[in-house]
Motif scaffolding. Structure first.
Motif, PDB file in Angstrom:
ATOM      1  N   VAL A  31       0.859  -1.193   0.000  1.00 41.31           N
ATOM      2  CA  VAL A  31       0.000   0.000   0.000  1.00 41.31           C
ATOM      3  C   VAL A  31       0.889   1.234   0.000  1.00 41.31           C
ATOM      4  CG1 VAL A  31      -1.501   1.413   1.471  1.00 41.31           C
ATOM      5  CG2 VAL A  31      -2.073  -0.995   1.024  1.00 41.31           C
ATOM      6  N   TYR A  32       0.573   2.179  -0.880  1.00 37.59           N
ATOM      7  CA  TYR A  32       1.220   3.492  -0.898  1.00 37.59           C
ATOM      8  C   TYR A  32       0.204   4.536  -0.440  1.00 37.59           C
ATOM      9  CZ  TYR A  32       5.454   1.956  -3.287  1.00 37.59           C
ATOM     10  OH  TYR A  32       6.654   1.350  -3.601  1.00 37.59           O
ATOM     11  N   THR A  33       0.640   5.413   0.455  1.00 35.13           N
ATOM     12  CA  THR A  33      -0.246   6.446   0.981  1.00 35.13           C
ATOM     13  C   THR A  33       0.576   7.679   1.334  1.00 35.13           C
ATOM     14  OG1 THR A  33      -2.026   6.857   2.585  1.00 35.13           O
ATOM     15  CG2 THR A  33      -0.092   5.663   3.388  1.00 35.13           C
ATOM     16  N   GLN A  34      -0.110   8.789   1.586  1.00 38.41           N
ATOM     17  CA  GLN A  34       0.589  10.010   1.960  1.00 38.41           C
ATOM     18  C   GLN A  34       1.269   9.841   3.322  1.00 38.41           C
ATOM     19  OE1 GLN A  34       0.568  13.408   0.214  1.00 38.41           O
ATOM     20  NE2 GLN A  34       0.514  11.748  -1.267  1.00 38.41           N
ATOM     21  N   PRO A  35       2.398  10.496   3.531  1.00 39.13           N
ATOM     22  CA  PRO A  35       3.104  10.372   4.809  1.00 39.13           C
ATOM     23  C   PRO A  35       2.252  10.878   5.971  1.00 39.13           C
ATOM     24  CG  PRO A  35       4.503  11.420   3.149  1.00 39.13           C
ATOM     25  CD  PRO A  35       3.126  11.352   2.567  1.00 39.13           C
ATOM     26  N   PRO A  36       2.511  10.389   7.188  1.00 39.88           N
ATOM     27  CA  PRO A  36       1.805  10.908   8.369  1.00 39.88           C
ATOM     28  C   PRO A  36       1.917  12.428   8.458  1.00 39.88           C
ATOM     29  CG  PRO A  36       3.038   8.946   8.941  1.00 39.88           C
ATOM     30  CD  PRO A  36       3.448   9.304   7.538  1.00 39.88           C
ATOM     31  N   ARG A  37       0.806  13.075   8.849  1.00 40.16           N
ATOM     32  CA  ARG A  37       0.753  14.531   8.956  1.00 40.16           C
ATOM     33  C   ARG A  37       0.534  14.940  10.405  1.00 40.16           C
ATOM     34  NH1 ARG A  37       2.765  15.046   3.979  1.00 40.16           N
ATOM     35  NH2 ARG A  37       1.256  14.876   2.276  1.00 40.16           N
ATOM     36  N   PRO A  38       0.936  16.159  10.766  1.00 43.34           N
ATOM     37  CA  PRO A  38       0.654  16.652  12.120  1.00 43.34           C
ATOM     38  C   PRO A  38      -0.850  16.650  12.376  1.00 43.34           C
ATOM     39  CG  PRO A  38       2.262  18.061  11.045  1.00 43.34           C
ATOM     40  CD  PRO A  38       1.752  17.121   9.991  1.00 43.34           C
ATOM     41  N   GLY A  39      -1.222  16.176  13.552  1.00 47.61           N
ATOM     42  CA  GLY A  39      -2.645  16.099  13.902  1.00 47.61           C
ATOM     43  C   GLY A  39      -2.807  15.969  15.404  1.00 47.61           C
ATOM     44  N   GLY A  40      -3.889  15.322  15.812  1.00 49.76           N
ATOM     45  CA  GLY A  40      -4.171  15.227  17.233  1.00 49.76           C
ATOM     46  C   GLY A  40      -4.804  16.513  17.735  1.00 49.76           C
ATOM     47  N   LYS A  48      -1.211   8.913  11.083  1.00 47.79           N
ATOM     48  CA  LYS A  48      -1.215   8.113   9.858  1.00 47.79           C
ATOM     49  C   LYS A  48      -2.552   8.265   9.140  1.00 47.79           C
ATOM     50  CE  LYS A  48       1.918   4.660  11.849  1.00 47.79           C
ATOM     51  NZ  LYS A  48       2.042   3.272  12.334  1.00 47.79           N
ATOM     52  N   SER A  49      -2.523   8.199   7.807  1.00 55.82           N
ATOM     53  CA  SER A  49      -3.747   8.337   7.017  1.00 55.82           C
ATOM     54  C   SER A  49      -4.694   7.170   7.302  1.00 55.82           C
ATOM     55  CB  SER A  49      -3.415   8.371   5.534  1.00 55.82           C
ATOM     56  OG  SER A  49      -3.074   7.067   5.070  1.00 55.82           O
ATOM     57  N   PRO A  50      -5.994   7.335   7.018  1.00 57.34           N
ATOM     58  CA  PRO A  50      -6.934   6.215   7.179  1.00 57.34           C
ATOM     59  C   PRO A  50      -6.515   4.965   6.402  1.00 57.34           C
ATOM     60  CG  PRO A  50      -8.153   8.250   6.954  1.00 57.34           C
ATOM     61  CD  PRO A  50      -6.708   8.596   6.707  1.00 57.34           C
ATOM     62  N   VAL A  51      -5.976   5.136   5.196  1.00 58.85           N
ATOM     63  CA  VAL A  51      -5.518   3.976   4.418  1.00 58.85           C
ATOM     64  C   VAL A  51      -4.317   3.321   5.089  1.00 58.85           C
ATOM     65  CG1 VAL A  51      -4.377   3.316   2.263  1.00 58.85           C
ATOM     66  CG2 VAL A  51      -6.471   4.675   2.207  1.00 58.85           C
ATOM     67  N   HIS A  52      -3.403   4.129   5.603  1.00 57.69           N
ATOM     68  CA  HIS A  52      -2.237   3.608   6.321  1.00 57.69           C
ATOM     69  C   HIS A  52      -2.685   2.731   7.490  1.00 57.69           C
ATOM     70  CE1 HIS A  52       2.145   4.657   7.625  1.00 57.69           C
ATOM     71  NE2 HIS A  52       1.804   3.473   8.097  1.00 57.69           N
ATOM     72  N   GLN A  53      -3.619   3.240   8.278  1.00 56.62           N
ATOM     73  CA  GLN A  53      -4.112   2.494   9.437  1.00 56.62           C
ATOM     74  C   GLN A  53      -4.813   1.199   9.022  1.00 56.62           C
ATOM     75  OE1 GLN A  53      -6.149   5.085  12.375  1.00 56.62           O
ATOM     76  NE2 GLN A  53      -5.288   6.815  11.254  1.00 56.62           N
ATOM     77  N   ALA A  54      -5.616   1.283   7.955  1.00 61.43           N
ATOM     78  CA  ALA A  54      -6.325   0.082   7.485  1.00 61.43           C
ATOM     79  C   ALA A  54      -5.347  -0.967   6.979  1.00 61.43           C
ATOM     80  CB  ALA A  54      -7.312   0.465   6.381  1.00 61.43           C
TER      81      ALA A  54
END
Length: 317
Positions: A31-40, A48-54
Motif C-alpha cells: 500500500v502506498y499512501t501520503q506520509p503521516p501529517r501533524p494532527g491530534g 497516519k492516514s486512514p488507508v495507512h491504518q487500514a
C-alpha cells in the motif's frame, strides 16, 4: 488465480476499495499512501492516514514517499512485480515510471462522470453546480489529469438536499464495488476501455477558503447548492451580530424556503433567509468551537429573530 495489486490511496474514501480488493481474493502486495501529517488535539502528533491504518490492520506493507522523484522509490515500486496498481484519492500525480511500473498499468477510481469534473474536488463541485447525477468511474491512468480511457461506470443520483458528505459516503461504497468488479474483469482479460469524449470537459478545482462564505445575493437554489456542496467540510458560513459582536456561523444543511425580501434578511423565526431570488431555510448550524445543532436547538441558545440581517455580500475567509 488472483491479481498482484499495489494499492495507492490516502483518505477514508479509499478504505472500502482496499477492503473490497482483499475480500475479492486479490493479493494486495503493498500500500502506498501520503506520509503521516501533524494532527491530534494540539496538532503535535504525527497521524497516519486512514488507508495507512487500514493497511496495518490487514498486515500489508506500507510505503509513504513524499513523491517518486528518487530512483530508489521508483525501483522499489517496480521490484514489487505487481500486475496492476489501483489508485483511489492518493493525492499525488504519478510520473510515467509509476504509470508503467506494473504489468497492466494503473487504474483509478474517480468520483465523477468523466470528462465532467476532472481534478481534486469532483463531489463538491458536482453539488455546487446543481448536477442531478454523478458516479464512479474506473479508468486506466495516463499522464494527463484524469484523461485516461474509461473501463467501467456506475451512476449515482444526487438528491435535491443531499450534502457532499452524504454523497461521499455513497460513492465510496459504489466505488469499492466497481473497482472489485473491474479487477475481476481485468484478470479475466475482459475489461474493455473506451476513450473519454473530447466535449464536456470540466475541472473540479480544489475548494478555496475564499469561496466558502455564503452569498445571499445569489438565487436561493445557488445558495442551497453552495451550502450542501461544502457540508460538512470545510463548511459554508455567514456572519451575524450576536450580543453586539459579529460571529461566524457555519451552515451544514439547508432547503429551499418560501418567501422573498431583501437579500440576507431573516424572514421568520425558523431561519428562512431571503436571497437575491427566493429564499433558503437553514436547517443545521454550528458556531465556532461548538457542535452542529438543528436550527430549533441552535436558536434556543443563539436567537436570530425575524428581521435580522445577515451579511449578504461575498467576502474572503
Amino acid at each position: 488465480m488472483s491479481l498482484r495489486i499495489i494499492f495507492m490511496g490516502t483518505p477514508e474514501f479509499s478504505v472500502p476499495t482496499l477492503h473490497g480488493l482483499k475480500q475479492a481474493g486479490h493479493d494486495v502486495v503493498a500500500v502506498y499512501t501520503q506520509p503521516p501529517r501533524p494532527g491530534g488535539r494540539r496538532g503535535l502528533d504525527l497521524v497516519k492516514s486512514p488507508v495507512h491504518q487500514a493497511a496495518e490492520l490487514l498486515g500489508i506493507p506500507v510505503f509513504t514517499p513524499v513523491n517518486f522523484k528518487a530512483e530508489e522509490d521508483r525501483e522499489r515500486f517496480r521490484a514489487l512485480n505487481a500486475d496492476v496498481a489501483v489508485v483511489v484519492a492518493y493525492g499525488l500525480l504519478l510520473p510515467e515510471a509509476i504509470l508503467t511500473g506494473t504489468r497492466l498499468g494503473c487504474y483509478n477510481g474517480h468520483a465523477s462522470l468523466l470528462p465532467r469534473w476532472r481534478g481534486a474536488a469532483p463531489i463538491q463541485r458536482a453539488i455546487m453546480a446543481g448536477d442531478r447525477k454523478t458516479g464512479m468511474m474506473v479508468m486506466r491512468m495516463e499522464k494527463g489529469l484524469d484523461t485516461g480511457p474509461v473501463a467501467l461506470t456506475r451512476e449515482v443520483e444526487i438528491g435535491e438536499n443531499m450534502t457532499a458528505g452524504e454523497l461521499h459516503d455513497k460513492l465510496m461504497q459504489v466505488g469499492a464495488r466497481a473497482m472489485a468488479e473491474a479487477m475481476d474483469k481485468l484478470e479475466a482479460d475482459d475489461l474493455p476501455l473506451t476513450p473519454q469524449p473530447e466535449e464536456g470537459v470540466l475541472y473540479a478545482a480544489k475548494i478555496d477558503k475564499g469561496e466558502t462564505r455564503v452569498d445571499f445575493l445569489k438565487p436561493a437554489r445557488d445558495v442551497h447548492n453552495h451550502i450542501r456542496g461544502l457540508s460538512p467540510f470545510p463548511g459554508a458560513w455567514f456572519e451575524v451580530e450576536i450580543n453586539g459582536r459579529q460571529e461566524r456561523v457555519k451552515v451544514l444543511s439547508s432547503e429551499l424556503g418560501e418567501g422573498s425580501g431583501e437579500a440576507g434578511k431573516v424572514l421568520d423565526d425558523a431561519l428562512t433567509v431571503a436571497c437575491g431570488e427566493g429564499a433558503v431555510r437553514l436547517l443545521k448550524l454550528q458556531k465556532a468551537g461548538g457542535k452542529p445543532l438543528a436550527a430549533a436547538e441552535f436558536l434556543r441558545g443563539t436567537p436570530i429573530p425575524a428581521g435580522t440581517r445577515l451579511a449578504a455580500q461575498t467576502g474572503s475567509a
